[in-house]
Design an enzyme around this catalytic site. Structure first.
Site, PDB file in Angstrom:
ATOM      1  CB  SER A 153     -18.660  -3.934   8.350  1.00  0.00           C
ATOM      2  OG  SER A 153     -19.111  -4.597   9.476  1.00  0.00           O
ATOM      3  N   GLY A 154     -17.271  -6.394   9.534  1.00  0.00           N
ATOM      4  CA  GLY A 154     -16.575  -7.258  11.176  1.00  0.00           C
ATOM      5  C   GLY A 154     -15.129  -8.089  10.418  1.00  0.00           C
ATOM      6  CG  HIS A 164     -21.121  -6.089  14.482  1.00  0.00           C
ATOM      7  ND1 HIS A 164     -21.359  -6.662  13.241  1.00  0.00           N
ATOM      8  CD2 HIS A 164     -20.087  -6.527  15.413  1.00  0.00           C
ATOM      9  CE1 HIS A 164     -20.075  -7.027  12.819  1.00  0.00           C
ATOM     10  NE2 HIS A 164     -19.401  -7.005  14.701  1.00  0.00           N
ATOM     11  CD  GLN A 192     -19.845 -10.328  15.597  1.00  0.00           C
ATOM     12  OE1 GLN A 192     -20.355 -11.372  17.568  1.00  0.00           O
ATOM     13  NE2 GLN A 192     -18.816 -10.371  15.490  1.00  0.00           N
ATOM     14  CD  GLN A 198     -16.646  -4.105  12.494  1.00  0.00           C
ATOM     15  OE1 GLN A 198     -17.107  -3.730  11.495  1.00  0.00           O
ATOM     16  NE2 GLN A 198     -15.383  -4.550  13.432  1.00  0.00           N
ATOM     17  CB  CYS A 209     -16.819  -4.306  16.398  1.00  0.00           C
ATOM     18  SG  CYS A 209     -16.492  -6.691  16.205  1.00  0.00           S
ATOM     19  CB  SER A 216      -1.311   0.328   1.513  1.00  0.00           C
ATOM     20  OG  SER A 216      -1.777  -0.854   0.793  1.00  0.00           O
TER      21      SER A 216
END
Length: 343
Positions: free
Chosen positions: A163-164, A247, A160, A322, A133, A41
């Site tokens: 995105s977790g 979540h 959940q 979350q 979270c 990155s």
């Protein structure tokens, strides 16, 4: 106002990107900004307050001479284990979003609305841990009720969002739904989760443990009592659902023997607690949902009801974003409290 030099490790990830957003929205007093990520990155840019900042590669020496005051880590436990010490050695306080440091006795585990006093313990290691979270949003709801009634036991089932699992989890759900509408769902790749997540629920998050629970479930058990300085029983069942963000949790709270819990009092306690919003009007179809919480900094609660058999049991439903409340926002709130202590 004094400004603080900030580093964000995992700058190109979902939580890292959200940290920049929250810092900007909160008008955090940022001086110099140092986005850090892996070599793959490095060279990309992030935008903050209309300016572009190049992402640098995270190395053992990158913090030297940079005068970083606060370093947010959100690139995975192994990265924090390897590199957090170098940020601390350079003079920064590390706010770590991974699970690596959470249960270490000398590292404070903090939800600012619940145990802000623990931030003072940061000097022992130079590190403050950000909880799981699902734990964060749950303890925000438990705290005012425990202070008033005294909790004996908590049973929670989580729902959940993808995105977790970070960007790759959200992208997999979107790709599989695209495949569904193209009539090729059976050919869709399964990579981020153990099974297809589109049009499915998976009662398995993180690695299995010898006791039959998963690591995610045991995080909720162990972290809750560390944060709340309590010793009540907690049992969790964590489930992945085909939702992009936020979540949800179904929570059953058993209070001490002899307690006759009042729904009205519980609602009042929750309404008056910092960063909690009550939405609870079942006849008018008003209750928290992922679409309610997404892209906000509140934990929402509704479906507050007394058990039909036991007067000391309360049931409720909580939802929070979350990526924000469960990670980025909590980390920034820790930093804000830390600044107040330092001043």
């Amino acid at each position: 106002m004094k400004k603080y030099n900030i580093a964000v490790v995992g700058a190109s990830g979902a939580v890292g990107e959200e940290i920049f957003r929250v810092l900007e929205e909160q008008n955090f007093p940022v001086g110099n900004l140092l986005p850090l990520a892996s070599a793959s990155s490095a060279g990309k840019t992030i935008e903050f307050k209309g300016e572009e900042y190049p992402i640098e590669e995270l190395t053992e020496t990158v913090f030297e001479g940079r005068d970083i005051d606060i370093a947010f880590f959100s690139a995975g436990g192994s990265i924090s284990a390897q590199y957090a010490k170098y940020a601390v050695e350079s003079g920064a306080v590390v706010i770590d979003n991974t699970s690596h440091f959470r249960m270490m006795d000398n590292v404070p585990l903090v939800v600012p609305e619940v145990n802000p006093e623990d931030i003072e313990l940061w000097e022992d290691t130079g590190i403050i841990a950000n909880p799981n979270c699902s734990t964060i949003q749950m303890v925000q709801l438990l705290k005012p009720l425990h202070d008033y009634y005294g909790i004996k036991r908590v049973d929670v089932s989580t729902y959940q969002a993808t995105s977790g699992a970070g960007k790759k989890g959200m992208e997999e759900l979107v790709r599989q739904m695209q495949d569904f509408f193209a009539f090729r769902l059976d050919e869709s790749k399964v990579e981020a989760f153990a099974h297809r997540i589109a049009l499915n629920v998976i009662p398995h998050i993180d690695t299995p443990q010898p006791n039959g629970y998963t690591k995610e479930e045991m995080k909720m058990v162990n972290e809750t009592n560390k944060i709340m300085h309590s010793n009540f029983a907690v049992s969790a069942t964590c489930v992945r659902v085909p939702v992009l963000r936020s979540h949800s949790e179904s929570i059953t709270i058993t209070f001490e023997e002899g307690v006759d819990v009042s729904v009205e009092k519980a609602r009042e306690l929750l309404e008056n607690f910092e960063n909690v919003k009550v939405i609870d009007d079942l006849p008018n179809f008003e209750y928290p949902m992922p679409m309610t919480a997404t892209d906000t900094d509140y934990t929402y609660v509704g479906r507050i009801r007394k058990d039909t058999f036991a007067p000391n049991i309360l049931h409720l439903w909580g939802v929070a974003d979350q990526v924000r409340v469960g990670a980025a926002t909590n980390a920034v709130r820790i930093a804000q409290k830390w600044i107040l202590l330092e001043d």
